[in-house]
Enzyme design. Sequence first.
Site, PDB file in Angstrom:
ATOM      1  N   THR A 200       0.913  -1.125  -0.013  1.00  0.00           N
ATOM      2  CA  THR A 200      -0.086   0.146   0.081  1.00  0.00           C
ATOM      3  C   THR A 200       0.834   1.094  -0.134  1.00  0.00           C
ATOM      4  O   THR A 200       0.268   2.321  -0.304  1.00  0.00           O
ATOM      5  CB  THR A 200      -1.100   0.061   0.964  1.00  0.00           C
ATOM      6  OG1 THR A 200      -0.378  -0.170   2.308  1.00  0.00           O
ATOM      7  CG2 THR A 200      -1.760  -1.206   1.227  1.00  0.00           C
ATOM      8  N   LEU A 246      -3.202   4.670  -0.355  1.00  0.00           N
ATOM      9  CA  LEU A 246      -4.750   4.573  -0.313  1.00  0.00           C
ATOM     10  C   LEU A 246      -4.506   2.780  -0.268  1.00  0.00           C
ATOM     11  O   LEU A 246      -4.687   1.832  -0.810  1.00  0.00           O
ATOM     12  CB  LEU A 246      -5.491   4.548  -1.735  1.00  0.00           C
ATOM     13  CG  LEU A 246      -5.799   6.181  -2.290  1.00  0.00           C
ATOM     14  CD1 LEU A 246      -6.659   6.205  -3.495  1.00  0.00           C
ATOM     15  CD2 LEU A 246      -6.391   6.641  -0.853  1.00  0.00           C
ATOM     16  N   HIS A 247      -4.417   2.530   1.369  1.00  0.00           N
ATOM     17  CA  HIS A 247      -4.239   1.173   1.658  1.00  0.00           C
ATOM     18  C   HIS A 247      -5.362   0.308   1.348  1.00  0.00           C
ATOM     19  O   HIS A 247      -5.328  -0.727   0.913  1.00  0.00           O
ATOM     20  CB  HIS A 247      -4.091   1.213   3.434  1.00  0.00           C
ATOM     21  CG  HIS A 247      -3.111   2.178   3.992  1.00  0.00           C
ATOM     22  ND1 HIS A 247      -1.729   2.006   3.628  1.00  0.00           N
ATOM     23  CD2 HIS A 247      -3.158   3.365   4.351  1.00  0.00           C
ATOM     24  CE1 HIS A 247      -0.912   2.910   4.123  1.00  0.00           C
ATOM     25  NE2 HIS A 247      -1.740   3.878   4.798  1.00  0.00           N
ATOM     26  N   ASP A 248      -6.697   0.766   1.934  1.00  0.00           N
ATOM     27  CA  ASP A 248      -7.780  -0.219   2.137  1.00  0.00           C
ATOM     28  C   ASP A 248      -8.178  -0.553   0.307  1.00  0.00           C
ATOM     29  O   ASP A 248      -8.786  -1.589   0.344  1.00  0.00           O
ATOM     30  CB  ASP A 248      -8.877  -0.019   2.927  1.00  0.00           C
ATOM     31  CG  ASP A 248      -8.432   0.272   4.397  1.00  0.00           C
ATOM     32  OD1 ASP A 248      -7.446  -0.449   4.597  1.00  0.00           O
ATOM     33  OD2 ASP A 248      -9.033   1.126   4.833  1.00  0.00           O
TER      34      ASP A 248
END
Length: 318
Positions: A200, A246-248
């Site tokens: 991420t 933008l990890h998720d």
Amino acid sequence: MQGNGILAQKIIIDTDPGQDDAVAILLALASNELQVLGITAVAGNVPLAQTQLNARKIVELAGRPDVPVFAGCERPLSRNLVTAEHVHGKTGLDGIELPEPAVQVQAEHGVDFIVRTLREEDAGSVTLVPIGPLTNIAEAFRRAPDIIERVQQIVLMGGAYFEVGNITPAAEFNIYVDPEAAAEVFASGIPLVVLPLDVTHSALTSADWVKHMAALPNRCGPAVAGWTDFFERFDKEKYGSLGAPLHDPCTIAWILQPDLFKGRHINVEIETTGRFTTGMTVADWWRVSDRAPNALFLREVDRDGLFALLSDRIARLP
């Protein structure tokens, strides 16, 4: 069902929104390859009262009031709650004002919804997508061990190996908040796909992409731009990067386009008792132990492909 007659992948999103959680939810709701059976909120980035409210705001923003939202666990299995308002702001969705939603939280507890759904749907047909602490998932497995073998797979955002920690020197936030829950999930035997910070932190926004989102002739694009503008400030200051990770959304992107990612099947254990390493994902990337692989641990992402997917799908929303 998709328009071409192919059955959509059934998923449950377990979340603690969070600006990047919000983008992940929008990506899922914009993708007809996916059927979002429900969204379960958990305490994490902000307390449960705020995460369930944020989830309801997001489904309403996306024009999907049909997607039910459930409130789950308000604290970790055995620890005090740690939150991240210093990253996400007081509301968890700072950066844009959203109205009070007409969508109501469901009366059923989020954990009970997970249990009931996995019992009602065909075995092996539902993917769990946890993008917050793993409390709800572990609690569901504790209450109903029979559902474990019915889960198709778990695709989660959490952990790190090469990027180490973002809440402590050794631990990533989602795992750190409830390491006991994470340890139980990683030991469950369910096929795991792990999107760690190693992936991420390569999924960085850019000024051009944020401008593109802001210019979309819908309400979701400008909302994403507003969230990202707020969210970026923390990571730019912390890491010296030009954008924010933008990890998720990487979890949803992997389900939609797994070829965007590269990784290895390895063993991953969760440290629960370390003096300095509680919450660490001990990832045997180099396969130096004799522990059996239990996760597809991803390390690389095609950044341009990821943001092309995000741009395409967010443009489809209201």
